[in-house]
Motif scaffolding. Structure first.
Motif, PDB file in Angstrom:
ATOM      1  N   GLY A   2       0.812  -1.206   0.000  1.00 18.13           N
ATOM      2  CA  GLY A   2       0.000   0.000   0.000  1.00 18.13           C
ATOM      3  C   GLY A   2       0.845   1.256   0.000  1.00 18.13           C
ATOM      4  N   ARG A   3       1.918   1.250   0.773  1.00 15.13           N
ATOM      5  CA  ARG A   3       2.785   2.425   0.836  1.00 15.13           C
ATOM      6  C   ARG A   3       3.506   2.626  -0.496  1.00 15.13           C
ATOM      7  NH1 ARG A   3       6.180   1.955   6.338  1.00 15.13           N
ATOM      8  NH2 ARG A   3       7.013   3.908   5.530  1.00 15.13           N
ATOM      9  N   LEU A   4       3.945   1.547  -1.114  1.00 11.77           N
ATOM     10  CA  LEU A   4       4.605   1.667  -2.414  1.00 11.77           C
ATOM     11  C   LEU A   4       3.647   2.195  -3.473  1.00 11.77           C
ATOM     12  CD1 LEU A   4       6.711  -1.627  -2.465  1.00 11.77           C
ATOM     13  CD2 LEU A   4       7.595   0.716  -2.432  1.00 11.77           C
ATOM     14  N   ALA A   5       2.406   1.676  -3.450  1.00 17.42           N
ATOM     15  CA  ALA A   5       1.421   2.149  -4.423  1.00 17.42           C
ATOM     16  C   ALA A   5       1.142   3.633  -4.229  1.00 17.42           C
ATOM     17  CB  ALA A   5       0.135   1.338  -4.292  1.00 17.42           C
ATOM     18  N   ALA A   6       1.054   4.066  -2.959  1.00 14.65           N
ATOM     19  CA  ALA A   6       0.812   5.486  -2.682  1.00 14.65           C
ATOM     20  C   ALA A   6       1.973   6.335  -3.183  1.00 14.65           C
ATOM     21  CB  ALA A   6       0.600   5.693  -1.190  1.00 14.65           C
ATOM     22  N   ALA A   7       3.205   5.849  -2.991  1.00 11.72           N
ATOM     23  CA  ALA A   7       4.376   6.593  -3.446  1.00 11.72           C
ATOM     24  C   ALA A   7       4.405   6.718  -4.959  1.00 11.72           C
ATOM     25  CB  ALA A   7       5.649   5.910  -2.952  1.00 11.72           C
ATOM     26  N   LEU A   8       3.822   5.739  -5.647  1.00 11.29           N
ATOM     27  CA  LEU A   8       3.783   5.769  -7.111  1.00 11.29           C
ATOM     28  C   LEU A   8       2.558   6.503  -7.650  1.00 11.29           C
ATOM     29  CD1 LEU A   8       4.906   2.079  -7.786  1.00 11.29           C
ATOM     30  CD2 LEU A   8       6.243   4.156  -8.199  1.00 11.29           C
ATOM     31  N   GLY A   9       1.724   7.020  -6.734  1.00  8.55           N
ATOM     32  CA  GLY A   9       0.544   7.757  -7.155  1.00  8.55           C
ATOM     33  C   GLY A   9      -0.634   6.891  -7.538  1.00  8.55           C
ATOM     34  N   ARG A  10      -0.578   5.596  -7.256  1.00 11.51           N
ATOM     35  CA  ARG A  10      -1.690   4.703  -7.577  1.00 11.51           C
ATOM     36  C   ARG A  10      -2.635   4.657  -6.374  1.00 11.51           C
ATOM     37  NH1 ARG A  10       1.965  -0.185 -10.286  1.00 11.51           N
ATOM     38  NH2 ARG A  10       2.864   1.108 -11.956  1.00 11.51           N
ATOM     39  N   THR A  11      -3.431   5.680  -6.214  1.00 11.60           N
ATOM     40  CA  THR A  11      -4.222   5.879  -5.009  1.00 11.60           C
ATOM     41  C   THR A  11      -5.227   4.764  -4.770  1.00 11.60           C
ATOM     42  OG1 THR A  11      -3.999   8.260  -5.367  1.00 11.60           O
ATOM     43  CG2 THR A  11      -5.661   7.540  -3.790  1.00 11.60           C
ATOM     44  N   ASP A  12      -5.945   4.338  -5.797  1.00 15.89           N
ATOM     45  CA  ASP A  12      -6.965   3.296  -5.609  1.00 15.89           C
ATOM     46  C   ASP A  12      -6.332   1.994  -5.143  1.00 15.89           C
ATOM     47  OD1 ASP A  12      -8.858   5.097  -6.359  1.00 15.89           O
ATOM     48  OD2 ASP A  12      -9.029   4.381  -8.440  1.00 15.89           O
ATOM     49  N   ARG A  17      -4.978  -1.975  -0.747  1.00 16.19           N
ATOM     50  CA  ARG A  17      -3.984  -2.748  -0.008  1.00 16.19           C
ATOM     51  C   ARG A  17      -3.949  -2.347   1.469  1.00 16.19           C
ATOM     52  NH1 ARG A  17      -4.813  -5.399  -3.446  1.00 16.19           N
ATOM     53  NH2 ARG A  17      -3.530  -6.154  -5.174  1.00 16.19           N
ATOM     54  N   LEU A  18      -4.043  -1.045   1.741  1.00 14.34           N
ATOM     55  CA  LEU A  18      -4.020  -0.591   3.136  1.00 14.34           C
ATOM     56  C   LEU A  18      -5.248  -1.071   3.891  1.00 14.34           C
ATOM     57  CD1 LEU A  18      -2.643   3.022   2.610  1.00 14.34           C
ATOM     58  CD2 LEU A  18      -1.431   1.101   3.668  1.00 14.34           C
ATOM     59  N   ASP A  19      -6.409  -1.051   3.262  1.00 15.08           N
ATOM     60  CA  ASP A  19      -7.618  -1.538   3.929  1.00 15.08           C
ATOM     61  C   ASP A  19      -7.509  -3.039   4.204  1.00 15.08           C
ATOM     62  OD1 ASP A  19      -8.664   0.969   3.885  1.00 15.08           O
ATOM     63  OD2 ASP A  19      -9.939   0.651   2.109  1.00 15.08           O
ATOM     64  N   GLU A  20      -6.864  -3.746   3.297  1.00 15.49           N
ATOM     65  CA  GLU A  20      -6.656  -5.179   3.518  1.00 15.49           C
ATOM     66  C   GLU A  20      -5.729  -5.405   4.714  1.00 15.49           C
ATOM     67  OE1 GLU A  20      -4.917  -9.081   1.087  1.00 15.49           O
ATOM     68  OE2 GLU A  20      -5.194  -7.148   0.057  1.00 15.49           O
ATOM     69  N   ALA A  21      -4.640  -4.639   4.771  1.00 12.57           N
ATOM     70  CA  ALA A  21      -3.701  -4.769   5.891  1.00 12.57           C
ATOM     71  C   ALA A  21      -4.334  -4.344   7.211  1.00 12.57           C
ATOM     72  CB  ALA A  21      -2.456  -3.922   5.615  1.00 12.57           C
ATOM     73  N   ALA A  22      -5.281  -3.404   7.152  1.00 14.73           N
ATOM     74  CA  ALA A  22      -5.907  -2.887   8.375  1.00 14.73           C
ATOM     75  C   ALA A  22      -6.732  -3.943   9.092  1.00 14.73           C
ATOM     76  CB  ALA A  22      -6.777  -1.676   8.044  1.00 14.73           C
TER      77      ALA A  22
END
Length: 508
Positions: A2-12, A17-22
């Motif tokens: 999730g953090r990598l996707a956010a860093a790449l600008g892939r917000t959705d 991924r973050l909701d899954e990890a949560a």
């Protein structure tokens, strides 16, 4: 992911991924649940809801606080700070971006030195641990004698390492202590500070910031690059160490004096109009825990107390000190220590004195219980690999920081005139390990100790003046500052380095 996707600008994708990890926040181990709350906080921040993110971070840290309270061993509690580092840093970032000093202070305190803020349970009488500590003391003495005689010591080193590991294993049996003290608000701190000023240093990314509390008001300040402060502190320590060795200021690299002035400017110039000449309570971070504060121009002659956290300072300042007779002890192979203790006995009538063969670990620890004041003049060794094995050399071998954990009522004020006795190992979350952490966690109000090597003879004169001033009613930090200023005014380069080496920790 999730953090990598956010860093790449892939917000959705990041949100998914973050909701899954949560989901991990609802089951599993405490560190795993805390990571789940961290993931939820990151998801909220991604959506622009910092308030909800802060709530999730607080929930995650609460899980870890409960976990920490269940751990009895100081070593385990200190190392557990790594689990909350990311959560606390995220909360601190939210607070700094809000520009609210009180919030920054609350987040800085929420995970800082939590092991010191949890008063450890008194370890139960463990005959196996007692026997292991006694054997280690014997082995350490034999090893010292063997090394001094120039004989091979491989077998003794191996035996010492096995005993230390055995002691670490046994110490982990200690039951959990009480709950972690909650971070105080600005008004609570102000009510106890009085005319003093609290300066809490905070690492925010690559920047060093400070929350300053004075007269009931908190302000937030940017102090510049964190790396520059750490490097200047390192150069200052190098310069003072060299000065203490040569005694000649002209022989000290110019970088030492320059580092002292530069570090003072970086830390205190932005705060100058708030500080005046008031006493300071400084809460350092990382490498700055080893700063010899009186060696900075801004602190010379000023009452300065260093504390692991504002919460730890507040808890220590509220404590009532025991009223038992003073305890004075001198270690072996240090003739100046015997002289120091005999002279101090004249300053402190009624003191219990331990010298020569009487200065054993067992006799001293029994006398320390409930003493109002303790002064130990002995060779000291700081163990960076495991600070709880830091030691003070006594007649029958080393007294370890591990053993001071077993004091039911430590002295109200402890003075250690041994080399490096005030150094601490710093773990994630600014957890400190060593004599300072053990004594403050067990209930001491303050510790006066060194963060640099000190020569024996100049130290005796400084210690006599310190105790005379405390005997006349001065608080330890004020007495130390005045004694240091008087000593520097009449001493040489070695005297300057000796005075600067001593720091007052806790609530001086």
């Amino acid at each position: 992911a999730g953090r990598l996707a956010a860093a790449l600008g892939r917000t959705d994708r990041a949100a998914a991924r973050l909701d899954e990890a949560a989901r991990a926040r609802r089951w599993g181990t405490a560190p795993g649940r805390a990571q789940g709350w961290y993931a939820l906080a990151l998801s909220h921040r991604l959506a622009g809801d910092d308030r909800a993110a802060a709530r999730a971070l607080r929930r995650g840290l609460a899980v870890l606080d409960s976990h920490r309270a269940s751990l009895g061993a100081t070593e385990l509690r200190a190392h557990s700070g790594a689990y909350g580092q990311e959560l606390a840093a995220e909360g601190l970032d939210i607070a700094v971006r809000s520009g609210a000093p009180a919030r920054v202070l609350a987040w800085a305190e929420r995970w800082r030195a939590s092991a010191v803020r949890t008063r450890a349970a008194l370890p139960p009488a463990d005959p196996d641990l007692f026997a292991a500590l006694t054997e280690l003391r014997l082995v350490s003495s034999l090893l010292e004698d063997t090394l001094l005689a120039g004989r091979p010591a491989h077998a003794l080193r191996g035996r010492q390492a096995r005993l230390e590991q055995h002691i670490r294993d046994l110490s982990r049996r200690v039951p959990g202590g009480g709950a972690v003290a909650s971070p105080p608000g600005v008004s609570t701190l102000a009510g106890r500070l009085g005319p003093r000023v609290l300066v809490e240093l905070v690492a925010h990314g690559e920047r060093l910031r400070a929350v300053l509390v004075r007269d009931g008001r908190a302000t937030l300040h940017d102090l510049g690059p964190l790396a520059e402060a750490a490097n200047r502190a390192r150069l200052l320590r190098f310069g003072l160490r060299r000065l203490g060795t040569t005694g000649d200021p002209a022989g000290v690299p110019a970088g030492g004096a320059h580092a002292a002035a530069a570090l003072a400017r970086q830390l205190f110039a932005p705060l100058r109009r708030h500080l005046g000449d008031r006493p300071l309570v400084v809460v350092p971070i990382g490498a700055l825990h080893a700063v010899p504060w009186s060696g900075l121009p801004s602190c010379a002659g000023r009452s300065v107390t260093a504390a692991p956290s504002a919460t730890a300072w507040l808890v220590a300042d509220r404590r009532d000190a025991p009223d038992g007779p003073p305890v004075l002890a001198a270690g072996p192979r240090l003739p100046a220590a015997q002289t120091e203790v005999r002279q101090l006995a004249g300053v402190l009538p009624g003191a219990r004195v331990f010298t020569g063969a009487d200065a054993t670990a067992g006799a001293l620890t029994a006398a320390l219980d409930g003493a109002a004041l303790a002064h130990i003049a002995a060779h000291g060794t700081f163990r960076a690999d495991n600070p709880l094995f830091s030691r003070l050399e006594l007649a029958d071998g080393p007294l370890l920081a591990y053993e001071l954990e077993r004091l039911p009522r430590p002295p109200g004020c402890v003075v250690l005139s041994a080399c490096d006795s005030g150094l601490s190992g710093v773990r994630p979350g600014d957890e400190v390990m060593g004599f300072t952490a053990v004594l403050l966690a067990r209930g001491a109000r303050c510790l006066v100790a060194t963060v640099l090597p000190v020569p024996a003879e100049p130290t005796t004169a400084l210690m006599l003046d310190l105790h005379r001033r405390m005997r006349q009613g001065a608080r330890p930090a004020r007495a130390l500052a005045d004694a240091q200023a008087a000593f520097v005014a009449t001493g040489d380069g070695a005297g300057l380095a000796t005075a600067a080496a001593f720091v007052c920790f806790g609530a001086g």
